[in-house]
Scaffold this motif. Sequence first.
Motif, PDB file in Angstrom:
ATOM      1  N   MET A  21      -6.630  -2.917  -3.886  1.00 61.01           N
ATOM      2  CA  MET A  21      -5.508  -2.757  -4.811  1.00 61.01           C
ATOM      3  C   MET A  21      -4.216  -2.600  -4.007  1.00 61.01           C
ATOM      4  O   MET A  21      -4.166  -1.810  -3.065  1.00 61.01           O
ATOM      5  N   THR A  22      -3.207  -3.352  -4.404  1.00 62.92           N
ATOM      6  CA  THR A  22      -1.899  -3.264  -3.765  1.00 62.92           C
ATOM      7  C   THR A  22      -0.872  -3.021  -4.860  1.00 62.92           C
ATOM      8  O   THR A  22      -0.902  -3.701  -5.895  1.00 62.92           O
ATOM      9  N   MET A  23       0.011  -2.065  -4.628  1.00 65.57           N
ATOM     10  CA  MET A  23       0.989  -1.735  -5.669  1.00 65.57           C
ATOM     11  C   MET A  23       2.413  -1.753  -5.127  1.00 65.57           C
ATOM     12  O   MET A  23       2.692  -1.171  -4.077  1.00 65.57           O
ATOM     13  N   PHE A  24       3.304  -2.425  -5.868  1.00 62.50           N
ATOM     14  CA  PHE A  24       4.738  -2.349  -5.612  1.00 62.50           C
ATOM     15  C   PHE A  24       5.332  -1.649  -6.830  1.00 62.50           C
ATOM     16  O   PHE A  24       5.232  -2.157  -7.950  1.00 62.50           O
ATOM     17  N   ALA A  32     -12.670  -8.184  -6.956  1.00 59.71           N
ATOM     18  CA  ALA A  32     -11.313  -8.616  -7.313  1.00 59.71           C
ATOM     19  C   ALA A  32     -10.270  -7.711  -6.670  1.00 59.71           C
ATOM     20  O   ALA A  32     -10.447  -6.492  -6.592  1.00 59.71           O
ATOM     21  N   HIS A  33      -9.180  -8.326  -6.217  1.00 58.09           N
ATOM     22  CA  HIS A  33      -8.069  -7.562  -5.653  1.00 58.09           C
ATOM     23  C   HIS A  33      -6.952  -7.510  -6.687  1.00 58.09           C
ATOM     24  O   HIS A  33      -6.529  -8.541  -7.189  1.00 58.09           O
ATOM     25  N   LEU A  34      -6.499  -6.323  -7.025  1.00 54.96           N
ATOM     26  CA  LEU A  34      -5.427  -6.189  -8.011  1.00 54.96           C
ATOM     27  C   LEU A  34      -4.089  -6.049  -7.288  1.00 54.96           C
ATOM     28  O   LEU A  34      -3.923  -5.153  -6.459  1.00 54.96           O
ATOM     29  N   LEU A  35      -3.161  -6.953  -7.617  1.00 58.32           N
ATOM     30  CA  LEU A  35      -1.796  -6.861  -7.096  1.00 58.32           C
ATOM     31  C   LEU A  35      -0.920  -6.398  -8.254  1.00 58.32           C
ATOM     32  O   LEU A  35      -0.702  -7.139  -9.215  1.00 58.32           O
ATOM     33  N   MET A  36      -0.473  -5.136  -8.174  1.00 53.99           N
ATOM     34  CA  MET A  36       0.208  -4.516  -9.318  1.00 53.99           C
ATOM     35  C   MET A  36       1.685  -4.310  -8.979  1.00 53.99           C
ATOM     36  O   MET A  36       2.006  -3.716  -7.949  1.00 53.99           O
ATOM     37  N   ILE A  37       2.550  -4.800  -9.869  1.00 48.21           N
ATOM     38  CA  ILE A  37       3.996  -4.708  -9.631  1.00 48.21           C
ATOM     39  C   ILE A  37       4.617  -4.057 -10.866  1.00 48.21           C
ATOM     40  O   ILE A  37       4.436  -4.551 -11.985  1.00 48.21           O
ATOM     41  N   CYS A  38       5.302  -2.933 -10.681  1.00 51.86           N
ATOM     42  CA  CYS A  38       5.802  -2.237 -11.871  1.00 51.86           C
ATOM     43  C   CYS A  38       7.085  -1.476 -11.576  1.00 51.86           C
ATOM     44  O   CYS A  38       7.428  -1.214 -10.422  1.00 51.86           O
ATOM     45  N   THR A  39       7.777  -1.153 -12.662  1.00 49.32           N
ATOM     46  CA  THR A  39       8.918  -0.235 -12.584  1.00 49.32           C
ATOM     47  C   THR A  39       8.703   0.847 -13.638  1.00 49.32           C
ATOM     48  O   THR A  39       8.138   0.580 -14.703  1.00 49.32           O
ATOM     49  N   GLY A  40       9.161   2.058 -13.329  1.00 53.61           N
ATOM     50  CA  GLY A  40       9.183   3.163 -14.288  1.00 53.61           C
ATOM     51  C   GLY A  40       7.875   3.348 -15.047  1.00 53.61           C
ATOM     52  O   GLY A  40       6.790   3.421 -14.458  1.00 53.61           O
ATOM     53  N   THR A  41       7.983   3.377 -16.402  1.00 54.27           N
ATOM     54  CA  THR A  41       6.789   3.603 -17.218  1.00 54.27           C
ATOM     55  C   THR A  41       5.884   2.372 -17.272  1.00 54.27           C
ATOM     56  O   THR A  41       4.791   2.444 -17.831  1.00 54.27           O
TER      57      THR A  41
END
Length: 393
Positions: free
Chosen positions: A283-286, A253-262
């Motif tokens: 894994m890709t993170m924004f 599985a490929h995790l596409l993670m999008i987050c701000t701050g905490t």
Amino acid sequence: MSAPIKQHLIDPEICIRCYTCENTCPIGAIEHDDMNVVVNADVCNFCMDCIPVCPTGSIDEWRVVTTPYTLEEQYSWTEMPPQEDIGGSEAETGLEALDDAMVALLAEAHKGAGGKARAPATAAKPTVNLHTLGRPVTAKVTGNFRLTDDPEHDVRHIILDFGAQSMPVLEGQSIGIIAPGLDDKGHPHLPRLYSVSSPRDGERPNFNNLSLTVKRDPVGVCSSYLCDLEPGAEVKVTGPFGATFLMPGDASAHLLMICTGTGSAPMRAFTMRRQRTGKAGGMTMFFGARTPESLPYFGPLKKVPADLLDQHLVYSRSPATQKEYVQDRILAEREKVRALLDDPDTYIYICGLRGMEAGVDAAFAEIAGDMGQSWPDLRDALREEGRYHVETY
Ligand code: A2P
């Protein structure tokens, strides 16, 4: 037998006991005991104000019933009862018309909300509501470290140890913290929810501990309490909560993670789980923050190898760069994101400021448009497959 009615209910398995619905309901139709949060069928007028504020979609449960479930029945549930067979066609019972009105209201209420989520099919089975409001567990603080260099932006990494007491958490789950003292109405504080930022085997592997990522809020009773805790202090904890914002168990599985701050807390847990198990997947993170100095875990993130985690750290207030939000970078990387949306192994996680949701949604809509697809349809399909998860606040 009385005519069937549609009853509004809350799924106790998915509800994270944040009490936002109860605080939002303008007519006091929602209440709680030590176990569950429930809707009083005699009071609820289907105004739908509670639907968009629910971070999990557990609020969005409906049953057609001849006798409404009582509060006592709802308090005793650990899962939703199946729809009972009420007999008769919808046309005969008049429910069709009611449904149309309900569908329209729900569509309105769901605008911009996370909607109803499902766990990935391969996620581990979470434990939920083990420690209740009436019987919280006491944890000991074993660490409280500042994560940010910005003097105006105090984010803490807080480690809680549960000793010999059971506290089985999965990455993506939350726990409740009960601040001591009374609120302005003289009632004990309700638990505040914090997403766990450590993986399931603990912040320190094989110790019965976990970590939280907490931003000090000058008007937040619980965050100030947590940020000021000294090692050795005891903290009352409820939970764990959350049964859908979970990571898939399969390595591909490929995790596409999008987050701000905490909102980075669950993403840290996912990343550490994969680092520890060697299940790399992709894994890709924004990740959006004001500046590098206010981005939690900036130092540790810089050490995560690029072949494990493709990082896009963006800043809205850095003097060194142009103002950028996560959705701006998603669009700047549209080819990459498009390939991920096209990949049946991609799982999307969005966590952080509620305001980000609309922007990210618009960015995805644009990229889905490039693919000749309707984003609402694609998003619904992803959600249905346990591949689209939103937790915003
Ligand atoms: P800004 O506040 O400069 O407008 P933190 O919680 O640490 O303050 O980080 C939140 C980050 O999310 C900040 O960079 C903040 O930018 C940014 N942000 C604020 N509103 C939105 C939005 N609507 N969409 C995406 N990011 C946002």
